[in-house]
Structure formats: structure tokens, C-alpha cells
Design a protein around this motif. Structure first.
Motif, mmCIF file in Angstrom:
data_model
loop_
_atom_site.group_PDB
_atom_site.id
_atom_site.type_symbol
_atom_site.label_atom_id
_atom_site.label_comp_id
_atom_site.label_asym_id
_atom_site.label_seq_id
_atom_site.Cartn_x
_atom_site.Cartn_y
_atom_site.Cartn_z
ATOM 1 N N ALA A 49 16.668 146.056 24.643
ATOM 2 C CA ALA A 49 17.434 145.850 23.419
ATOM 3 C C ALA A 49 16.447 145.826 22.264
ATOM 4 O O ALA A 49 15.354 145.265 22.381
ATOM 5 N N VAL A 50 16.819 146.447 21.170
ATOM 6 C CA VAL A 50 15.963 146.511 19.988
ATOM 7 C C VAL A 50 16.473 145.534 18.943
ATOM 8 O O VAL A 50 17.648 145.551 18.585
ATOM 9 N N LEU A 83 21.708 142.603 21.836
ATOM 10 C CA LEU A 83 21.440 141.712 20.700
ATOM 11 C C LEU A 83 22.590 141.780 19.711
ATOM 12 O O LEU A 83 23.090 142.861 19.389
ATOM 13 N N ASP A 84 23.016 140.625 19.235
ATOM 14 C CA ASP A 84 24.041 140.519 18.204
ATOM 15 C C ASP A 84 23.549 139.468 17.220
ATOM 16 O O ASP A 84 23.617 138.269 17.507
ATOM 17 N N TYR A 139 22.113 138.509 24.552
ATOM 18 C CA TYR A 139 23.003 138.397 25.708
ATOM 19 C C TYR A 139 22.352 139.089 26.892
ATOM 20 O O TYR A 139 21.694 140.112 26.724
ATOM 21 N N ARG A 140 22.545 138.532 28.097
ATOM 22 C CA ARG A 140 22.012 139.156 29.299
ATOM 23 C C ARG A 140 23.020 139.023 30.432
ATOM 24 O O ARG A 140 23.805 138.076 30.486
ATOM 25 N N THR A 141 22.989 139.990 31.340
ATOM 26 C CA THR A 141 23.745 139.901 32.580
ATOM 27 C C THR A 141 22.746 139.818 33.724
ATOM 28 O O THR A 141 21.608 140.266 33.607
ATOM 29 N N ASP A 142 23.196 139.237 34.837
ATOM 30 C CA ASP A 142 22.358 139.054 36.019
ATOM 31 C C ASP A 142 23.008 139.704 37.227
ATOM 32 O O ASP A 142 24.230 139.747 37.334
ATOM 33 N N ARG A 143 22.159 140.145 38.159
ATOM 34 C CA ARG A 143 22.623 140.635 39.450
ATOM 35 C C ARG A 143 22.532 139.565 40.518
ATOM 36 O O ARG A 143 22.970 139.771 41.620
ATOM 37 N N ARG A 190 24.078 133.880 27.018
ATOM 38 C CA ARG A 190 23.502 134.152 25.712
ATOM 39 C C ARG A 190 22.547 133.031 25.333
ATOM 40 O O ARG A 190 22.672 131.899 25.787
ATOM 41 N N ALA A 191 21.582 133.404 24.489
ATOM 42 C CA ALA A 191 20.616 132.436 23.969
ATOM 43 C C ALA A 191 20.172 132.898 22.593
ATOM 44 O O ALA A 191 20.165 134.102 22.301
ATOM 45 N N ALA A 192 19.806 131.958 21.759
ATOM 46 C CA ALA A 192 19.218 132.309 20.469
ATOM 47 C C ALA A 192 17.831 132.890 20.728
ATOM 48 O O ALA A 192 17.099 132.393 21.587
ATOM 49 N N THR A 193 17.478 133.932 20.011
ATOM 50 C CA THR A 193 16.152 134.534 20.196
ATOM 51 C C THR A 193 15.101 133.602 19.618
ATOM 52 O O THR A 193 15.220 133.140 18.485
#
Length: 124
Positions: free
Chosen positions: A27-28, A84-85, A90-94, A105-108
Motif C-alpha cells: 500500500a502506498v 490505506l485510508d 487496514y490488513r487482512t490475515d490468512r 485496522r490501526a493508525a499508521t
């Protein structure tokens, strides 16, 4: 890079042969000029990580040896996709439930600050 896909440039190159270090999601963050990327780690290993680095190479450095690559989070259950928003990542996991197979989600974090697993990530 140009809009037609030509002029590609490597930004980060990991050592060959170690599949656990391969990039899975990116993500950029244009505002901070960072590239975020995931390394999922081994299956069911909870060794996934998220890094960021600048969108430009530091002067005199190469994609293989950069001093500005920062580890933001580690110990994640196989992170794959990133989005990124604003200041939210935001991330997904396997990974297997209950710790994995989730959307979070987490604050950067600010530059030079590492994210905390317990306080940072929340189910989205």
C-alpha cells in the motif's frame, strides 16, 4: 513509473531464497511518501510483519541495502493484503481463527515509531 507501466524501479529487494521475506501485500501512503509492505511468514507461524520505506531511494543506497526500511509490526498471523485510508492502515490475515482470518485496522505510526500489537490493531 509511468502510467503505461513502463519505467518500473525496484524500491526494496530482499535476499533471494528466503520465502518468508517475500512481499505479499503493498500500500502506498502518498501523504507521508511511504511504501508499506507485508511479509506473511510461515503458515501458522504468527511471524508475519509489516514494514515501510520511503518512495524514493536514499542518496547513494540501493534497493537491496536501504537504511530507511522500518519494521512497524511483527508477530502477526500471516498478514496479506493492505489498504490505506487516510491515516488508517487496514490488513487482512490468512492465519487461523481467532487470531487470524480477520480484517483489522490501526493508525499508521509516525516515522521511527513501532506499532504495538495490543494497542494498535482492532477488528474492522
Amino acid at each position: 513509473m509511468r502510467t503505461d507501466g513502463s519505467g518500473l524501479t525496484d524500491l526494496v529487494v530482499n535476499p533471494p531464497g528466503d520465502i518468508s521475506q517475500e512481499c505479499v501485500g503493498v500500500a502506498v501512503y502518498r501523504v507521508r511518501r511511504h511504501l508499506h509492505r507485508t511479509q506473511k511468514g510461515p503458515a501458522k507461524g504468527s511471524r508475519g510483519r509489516i514494514f515501510h520505506a520511503g518512495l524514493g531511494l536514499p542518496t547513494g543506497e540501493s534497493p537491496e541495502r536501504r537504511t530507511d526500511v522500518e519494521l512497524l509490526w511483527s508477530g502477526l498471523p500471516e498478514p496479506i493484503d493492505l489498504h490505506l485510508d487516510g491515516d488508517w492502515l487496514y490488513r487482512t490475515d490468512r492465519g487461523a481463527p481467532s487470531g487470524g482470518n480477520t480484517l483489522n485496522r490501526a493508525a499508521t505510526p509516525a516515522a521511527g515509531v513501532r506499532g504495538s500489537l495490543r494497542r494498535s490493531w482492532r477488528a474492522a
